[in-house]
Design an enzyme around this catalytic site. Structure first.
Site, PDB file in Angstrom:
ATOM      1  N   ASP A 191      13.125  35.114  17.905  1.00 55.06           N
ATOM      2  CA  ASP A 191      12.270  34.305  18.774  1.00 55.06           C
ATOM      3  C   ASP A 191      11.592  35.183  19.824  1.00 55.06           C
ATOM      4  OD1 ASP A 191      11.076  32.050  19.742  1.00 55.06           O
ATOM      5  OD2 ASP A 191      12.835  31.297  20.793  1.00 55.06           O
ATOM      6  N   ASN A 199       8.008  24.505  11.848  1.00 56.31           N
ATOM      7  CA  ASN A 199       6.904  25.429  12.183  1.00 56.31           C
ATOM      8  C   ASN A 199       5.547  25.013  11.603  1.00 56.31           C
ATOM      9  OD1 ASN A 199       8.971  28.453  12.192  1.00 56.31           O
ATOM     10  ND2 ASN A 199       8.313  27.168  13.891  1.00 56.31           N
TER      11      ASN A 199
HETATM   12  C1  FPP Z   1       9.260  33.070  16.542  1.00 62.74           C
HETATM   13  O1  FPP Z   1       8.498  33.529  17.629  1.00 62.74           O
HETATM   14  C2  FPP Z   1       8.883  33.780  15.317  1.00 62.74           C
HETATM   15  C3  FPP Z   1       8.409  33.197  14.165  1.00 62.74           C
HETATM   16  C4  FPP Z   1       8.217  31.748  14.006  1.00 62.74           C
HETATM   17  C5  FPP Z   1       8.010  34.011  13.006  1.00 62.74           C
HETATM   18  C6  FPP Z   1       8.992  35.076  12.668  1.00 62.74           C
HETATM   19  C7  FPP Z   1       8.435  35.923  11.603  1.00 62.74           C
HETATM   20  C8  FPP Z   1       8.473  37.261  11.584  1.00 62.74           C
HETATM   21  C9  FPP Z   1       9.122  38.104  12.605  1.00 62.74           C
HETATM   22  C10 FPP Z   1       7.879  37.965  10.423  1.00 62.74           C
HETATM   23  C11 FPP Z   1       8.920  38.067   9.345  1.00 62.74           C
HETATM   24  C12 FPP Z   1       8.344  38.587   8.103  1.00 62.74           C
HETATM   25  C13 FPP Z   1       8.940  38.474   6.884  1.00 62.74           C
HETATM   26  C14 FPP Z   1       8.273  39.000   5.677  1.00 62.74           C
HETATM   27  C15 FPP Z   1      10.233  37.800   6.708  1.00 62.74           C
HETATM   28  P1  FPP Z   1       7.562  32.482  18.378  1.00 62.74           P
HETATM   29  O2  FPP Z   1       6.225  32.496  17.734  1.00 62.74           O
HETATM   30  O3  FPP Z   1       8.227  31.143  18.393  1.00 62.74           O
HETATM   31  O4  FPP Z   1       7.515  33.091  19.812  1.00 62.74           O
HETATM   32  P2  FPP Z   1       7.359  32.296  21.201  1.00 62.74           P
HETATM   33  O5  FPP Z   1       8.554  31.394  21.301  1.00 62.74           O
HETATM   34  O6  FPP Z   1       7.372  33.378  22.216  1.00 62.74           O
HETATM   35  O7  FPP Z   1       6.063  31.551  21.126  1.00 62.74           O
END
Ligand code: FPP
Length: 255
Positions: free
Chosen positions: A23, A71
């Protein structure tokens, strides 16, 4: 293949299975004045380094939350970007996963993912299915409650067809219907960016996992952040509802 374990870490008391809620990608990007998408790109690098370190240090399984059933409610541009990012990362990394003996699996409702991503997922899964290195589970379009409902449905169907005696259903039979069937439950859950929630992740499997929350945002989760999490884990006493082995006292209730 275990190549090294950092100094200070007891190689005999490592978690066998680590689960991670990655996260903070968006906040990382915002703090740098960048578009959110750049946070996801940087998150991929953090994931690669975490997978490599877990593999090198002798962790048997790493399960990460890449995309939840919730999501889809993000702006369509971000969802599309994430799907394309998953595709390009898989395409680029498939050979190195194979070389490094990683066995990759995708857990979730994969049917509704874009066709090209589904094809790459099948290719990566089939190519690495016999690998004997770390088990790398990528939860994609995954929801814990959904997984539990599907397991219950499946057991009900088997019972209705007379293939299962309902009175024989126990925890093992239930777990055998989960997407994680065959994998031990996580010993440690790591959540980055300071949020203290499970967010519908591995609701059954995390029953006795140690939870480690760090304020580090996922793209900044590097080798030293992983080491901190593991040292914290090794300082804990896991009781699984039993007695405290050091003080040999009754705990009274499950902790
Ligand atoms: C959460 O941060 C992250 C995600 C929803 C996406 C996670 C995906 C990756 C790290 C890429 C992985 C790649 C592969 C191929 C498995 P957020 O967007 O919720 O962050 P925030 O809470 O700060 O807005």
């Amino acid at each position: 293949m275990v190549t090294s374990c950092p100094q200070g870490l007891d190689p005999y008391r490592l978690p066998s299975h680590i689960a991670v809620i990655m996260d903070g990608n968006g906040r990382w990007a915002r703090a740098k004045g960048l578009p959110r998408m750049m946070g996801h790109r940087a998150g991929v690098q953090a994931l690669k380094s975490t997978l490599r370190n877990c593999s090198d240090w002798g962790i048997n399984a790493l399960t990460v939350y890449a995309f939840s059933t919730e999501n889809w409610s993000r702006p369509v541009d971000e969802v599309n970007f994430l799907m394309t990012l998953f595709e390009s990362v898989l395409e680029r990394e498939i050979d190195s996963l194979e070389r490094e003996h990683v066995r990759i699996r995708f857990l979730g409702d994969l049917e509704v993912l874009p066709g090209r991503l589904r094809d790459l997922i099948s290719e990566a899964t089939n190519k690495t299915i016999g690998n004997e290195g770390i088990h790398f589970n990528v939860c994609t379009n995954y929801g814990g409650r959904r997984e539990l409902v599907l397991a219950a449905k499946r057991l009900a169907e088997l019972s209705a067809r007379g293939e299962l005696d309902p009175s024989s259903i126990d925890e093992n039979k239930f777990a055998s219907q989960l997407l994680t069937a065959g994998e031990e439950d996580p010993d440690l859950l790591i959540r980055t960016s300071g949020e203290r929630r499970i967010s519908n992740f591995l609701l059954w499997q995390l029953a006795y996992s140690e939870i480690y929350v760090t304020d580090v945002l996922w793209p900044d989760f590097d080798e030293s952040a992983l080491l901190h999490a593991l040292l914290d884990y090794q300082a804990r006493c896991r009781r699984f509802g039993g007695l405290d082995p050091i003080e040999n006292r009754s705990i009274g209730e499950k902790t």
